[in-house]
Motif scaffolding. Sequence first.
Motif, mmCIF file in Angstrom:
data_model
loop_
_atom_site.group_PDB
_atom_site.id
_atom_site.type_symbol
_atom_site.label_atom_id
_atom_site.label_comp_id
_atom_site.label_asym_id
_atom_site.label_seq_id
_atom_site.Cartn_x
_atom_site.Cartn_y
_atom_site.Cartn_z
ATOM 1 N N ASP A 7 0.905 -1.130 -0.033
ATOM 2 C CA ASP A 7 -0.017 -0.110 0.047
ATOM 3 C C ASP A 7 0.869 1.148 -0.037
ATOM 4 O OD1 ASP A 7 -1.727 2.062 0.652
ATOM 5 O OD2 ASP A 7 -2.855 0.964 2.010
ATOM 6 N N VAL A 9 0.569 4.520 0.304
ATOM 7 C CA VAL A 9 0.298 5.416 1.069
ATOM 8 C C VAL A 9 0.403 5.095 2.636
ATOM 9 C CG1 VAL A 9 -1.550 6.880 1.789
ATOM 10 C CG2 VAL A 9 -1.263 6.427 -0.741
ATOM 11 N N ASP A 10 0.063 3.801 3.044
ATOM 12 C CA ASP A 10 -0.128 3.408 4.458
ATOM 13 C C ASP A 10 1.401 2.789 4.504
ATOM 14 O OD1 ASP A 10 -0.749 2.838 7.105
ATOM 15 O OD2 ASP A 10 -1.688 1.068 6.446
ATOM 16 N N ALA A 49 3.201 6.349 -6.806
ATOM 17 C CA ALA A 49 1.634 6.366 -6.293
ATOM 18 C C ALA A 49 1.556 7.177 -4.990
ATOM 19 C CB ALA A 49 1.219 5.016 -6.035
ATOM 20 N N TRP A 50 2.489 7.181 -3.940
ATOM 21 C CA TRP A 50 2.657 7.744 -2.714
ATOM 22 C C TRP A 50 2.615 9.149 -3.258
ATOM 23 C CZ3 TRP A 50 6.319 11.139 -1.259
ATOM 24 C CH2 TRP A 50 6.279 11.560 0.117
ATOM 25 N N GLN A 51 3.421 9.554 -4.302
ATOM 26 C CA GLN A 51 3.931 10.982 -4.519
ATOM 27 C C GLN A 51 2.654 11.607 -5.111
ATOM 28 O OE1 GLN A 51 6.603 11.095 -7.695
ATOM 29 N NE2 GLN A 51 7.576 12.940 -6.925
ATOM 30 N N GLU A 52 1.925 10.844 -5.810
ATOM 31 C CA GLU A 52 0.569 11.194 -6.620
ATOM 32 C C GLU A 52 -0.300 11.628 -5.321
ATOM 33 O OE1 GLU A 52 -2.355 9.388 -9.649
ATOM 34 O OE2 GLU A 52 -0.131 9.236 -10.269
ATOM 35 N N THR A 53 -0.420 10.704 -4.604
ATOM 36 C CA THR A 53 -1.490 10.780 -3.443
ATOM 37 C C THR A 53 -1.045 12.165 -2.588
ATOM 38 O OG1 THR A 53 -1.814 8.438 -3.530
ATOM 39 C CG2 THR A 53 -2.621 9.691 -1.405
ATOM 40 N N VAL A 54 0.187 12.224 -2.198
ATOM 41 C CA VAL A 54 0.499 13.201 -1.308
ATOM 42 C C VAL A 54 0.670 14.846 -2.064
ATOM 43 C CG1 VAL A 54 1.189 11.922 0.459
ATOM 44 C CG2 VAL A 54 2.968 12.733 -1.031
ATOM 45 N N SER A 55 0.635 14.776 -3.442
ATOM 46 C CA SER A 55 1.180 15.801 -3.910
ATOM 47 C C SER A 55 -0.246 17.062 -3.849
ATOM 48 C CB SER A 55 1.220 15.488 -5.323
ATOM 49 O OG SER A 55 0.157 15.524 -6.083
ATOM 50 N N ASN A 56 -1.349 16.462 -3.717
ATOM 51 C CA ASN A 56 -2.609 17.390 -3.514
ATOM 52 C C ASN A 56 -2.361 18.131 -2.023
ATOM 53 O OD1 ASN A 56 -3.443 17.017 -6.081
ATOM 54 N ND2 ASN A 56 -4.657 15.309 -5.162
ATOM 55 N N ASP A 57 -1.729 17.655 -1.167
ATOM 56 C CA ASP A 57 -1.717 17.811 0.204
ATOM 57 C C ASP A 57 -0.467 19.080 0.425
ATOM 58 O OD1 ASP A 57 -3.528 16.282 0.947
ATOM 59 O OD2 ASP A 57 -2.035 14.890 1.629
#
Length: 64
Positions: A7, A9-10, A49-57
């Motif tokens: 995962d 993100v986790d 995938a992690w980078q894509e997920t956190v980029s909005n933050d």
Amino acid sequence: MSESDIDPVDVNWDDPQECPWCGDDIENGGAGFMDHVRANPECREAFEAWQETVSNDIARGWMA
């Protein structure tokens, strides 16, 4: 390890000397991490995938 086993993100990303996805030792938490990600397709996919997920933050996006 396969993509379905991780995962992106986790993760417990508390040790810059260890890959948070595969657990391999990282020689250097900065450049060494990027070398590791480039050399390991599963970790590269998880990192992207992690980078894509956190980029909005992150207000100005992610710079790597």
